[in-house]
Design an enzyme around this catalytic site. Sequence first.
Site, PDB file in Angstrom:
ATOM      1  N   ASP A  36       0.840  -1.208   0.000  1.00  0.00           N
ATOM      2  CA  ASP A  36       0.000   0.000   0.000  1.00  0.00           C
ATOM      3  C   ASP A  36       0.874   1.258   0.000  1.00  0.00           C
ATOM      4  O   ASP A  36       0.355   2.368  -0.066  1.00  0.00           O
ATOM      5  CB  ASP A  36      -0.994  -0.008   1.168  1.00  0.00           C
ATOM      6  CG  ASP A  36      -0.321   0.068   2.525  1.00  0.00           C
ATOM      7  OD1 ASP A  36       0.897  -0.159   2.606  1.00  0.00           O
ATOM      8  OD2 ASP A  36      -1.038   0.340   3.516  1.00  0.00           O
ATOM      9  N   SER A  37       2.213   1.078   0.034  1.00  0.00           N
ATOM     10  CA  SER A  37       3.119   2.202  -0.209  1.00  0.00           C
ATOM     11  C   SER A  37       2.855   2.786  -1.598  1.00  0.00           C
ATOM     12  O   SER A  37       3.259   3.915  -1.894  1.00  0.00           O
ATOM     13  CB  SER A  37       4.582   1.760  -0.088  1.00  0.00           C
ATOM     14  OG  SER A  37       4.793   0.546  -0.784  1.00  0.00           O
TER      15      SER A  37
ATOM     16  N   LYS B 192      -1.466  -9.152   3.133  1.00  0.00           N
ATOM     17  CA  LYS B 192      -0.722  -8.667   4.310  1.00  0.00           C
ATOM     18  C   LYS B 192      -1.565  -7.614   4.995  1.00  0.00           C
ATOM     19  O   LYS B 192      -2.236  -6.815   4.322  1.00  0.00           O
ATOM     20  CB  LYS B 192       0.621  -8.057   3.886  1.00  0.00           C
ATOM     21  CG  LYS B 192       1.354  -7.387   5.040  1.00  0.00           C
ATOM     22  CD  LYS B 192       2.786  -7.014   4.682  1.00  0.00           C
ATOM     23  CE  LYS B 192       2.954  -5.670   4.025  1.00  0.00           C
ATOM     24  NZ  LYS B 192       2.435  -4.532   4.807  1.00  0.00           N
TER      25      LYS B 192
ATOM     26  N   GLU C 167      -1.547  -4.886   8.644  1.00  0.00           N
ATOM     27  CA  GLU C 167      -0.773  -4.328   9.758  1.00  0.00           C
ATOM     28  C   GLU C 167      -1.516  -4.529  11.070  1.00  0.00           C
ATOM     29  O   GLU C 167      -2.722  -4.308  11.141  1.00  0.00           O
ATOM     30  CB  GLU C 167      -0.558  -2.817   9.536  1.00  0.00           C
ATOM     31  CG  GLU C 167       0.304  -2.506   8.338  1.00  0.00           C
ATOM     32  CD  GLU C 167       0.478  -0.998   8.098  1.00  0.00           C
ATOM     33  OE1 GLU C 167       0.151  -0.193   8.990  1.00  0.00           O
ATOM     34  OE2 GLU C 167       0.949  -0.649   6.999  1.00  0.00           O
TER      35      GLU C 167
ATOM     36  N   GLU D  32       8.828  -4.034  10.997  1.00  0.00           N
ATOM     37  CA  GLU D  32       9.242  -2.730  10.457  1.00  0.00           C
ATOM     38  C   GLU D  32       9.621  -1.778  11.586  1.00  0.00           C
ATOM     39  O   GLU D  32       8.907  -1.659  12.601  1.00  0.00           O
ATOM     40  CB  GLU D  32       8.113  -2.114   9.615  1.00  0.00           C
ATOM     41  CG  GLU D  32       8.484  -0.708   9.121  1.00  0.00           C
ATOM     42  CD  GLU D  32       7.675  -0.165   7.961  1.00  0.00           C
ATOM     43  OE1 GLU D  32       6.770  -0.876   7.468  1.00  0.00           O
ATOM     44  OE2 GLU D  32       7.961   0.971   7.550  1.00  0.00           O
TER      45      GLU D  32
HETATM   46  O1  KIV Z   1       3.505  -1.118   1.647  1.00  0.00           O
HETATM   47  C1  KIV Z   1       4.689  -1.496   1.717  1.00  0.00           C
HETATM   48  O2  KIV Z   1       5.475  -1.225   0.814  1.00  0.00           O
HETATM   49  C2  KIV Z   1       5.077  -2.267   2.892  1.00  0.00           C
HETATM   50  C3  KIV Z   1       6.496  -2.595   3.183  1.00  0.00           C
HETATM   51  C4  KIV Z   1       6.687  -3.637   4.191  1.00  0.00           C
HETATM   52  C5  KIV Z   1       7.561  -2.458   2.263  1.00  0.00           C
HETATM   53  O3  KIV Z   1       4.238  -2.603   3.642  1.00  0.00           O
END
Ligand code: KIV
Length: 282
Positions: A45-46, A114, A116, A183
Site C-alpha cells: 500500500d506504499s 498482508k 498491519e 518494520e
Molecule cells: O507497503 C509497503 O510497501 C510495505 C512494506 C513492508 C515495504 O508494507
Amino acid sequence: MKKNNILDIQKLKNLNTPFATLTAYDFPSAKIINELNIPIVLVGDSASMVVYGYKDTTPIQMDEMLLITKAVARGIGAALLVGDMPFMSYQPSVEVAVQNAGRLIKEGLMDAVKLEGGTEYIDQVSAIITAGIPVMGHIGLKPQSVLIESGYKIQGKTSDSALKIYQDALALADAGVFALVLEGIPEELAQIITQKIKIPTIGIGAGKFCDGQIQVLHDIIGLLGENVPKHANAYINSQKIIQDGISQYQSDVENNTFPNSNHSTKMDAQELTELKNKIENL
Ligand code: KIV
C-alpha cells in the site's frame, strides 16, 4: 516456472540463508523483477505514495490496490504474490476483512494478503486464514497508524513496548500467519523474535538478524531520487538515468535528428505520384 507457495517461503528460514524481497506496482517492474530470483513480491500500500502521489498510506482505496495488483500479477511467474490490505479494508470488522482479502485473491490475482497489526486484529487474521487465504503479518512501525502516531516512529525502544511487539509476534504466529514483516524496530528485538518464532521474519528497518528483508522498489532504485528513508539504500539513481534518456530524446527532436529514416516508412513512388494527382484533381 514453478510458483512459490507459502511452504516454499517457510523453507527459506530453515535454510538459514537471508533472502531479499521487494515491492512492485505495475507490469514493467514486475517483468523486470520476474527475471531475478525473488521469492516474494509485495504489492504494497506504499503505492499510495509512490504510485498515486498521496501524502501517506491512509487514502489508498481497495479499487486502487486492485488495479495495480492485477497488473503486477500479469508480469510475475514464480514469486509468491502478496497484496497489501489498505487502511480501513480490514479494521472495521471481521466480515469486511474477509471480503476484502477475498477480493485481493479473486479479483486482484494475489496468492496471499498482508495486514498491519497484532493482537488487536487477531480475529481478522484468523478469519481470513480460516477462509483459506494465507496472511503475512506486519508489526512494529505500522505506516497506516501515521495519523494516530503523529508521524513515523521507531517502535519497541522501551522494554514495555518491545514486549508488546514480541507478544504480537507470538500471537500472529499462533494464529497461523506464514511470515511476519518487522518494520522500524531495534535489531535486538527483531533478533529475539526471529529466534523465537518458526515462520520467517522479513525486516524493513529492523536490522540484519531477520530471515529476509523487504524494501520499496522506488527506494532501492532511486526512482524518486536518492533521498530515501534511513532504512533504505538507493543502489542506482534511476530518476537521473530516466531523465538523461528523456533529455536525449528531447534534444534529438529539437535538433531534427529524431526520427530519421530508420524510424520512418517511405511511400511507393508511384503511389505517391498518384496521390498527388488525386489531391490536385479534388
Ligand atoms: O507497503 C509497503 O510497501 C510495505 C512494506 C513492508 C515495504 O508494507
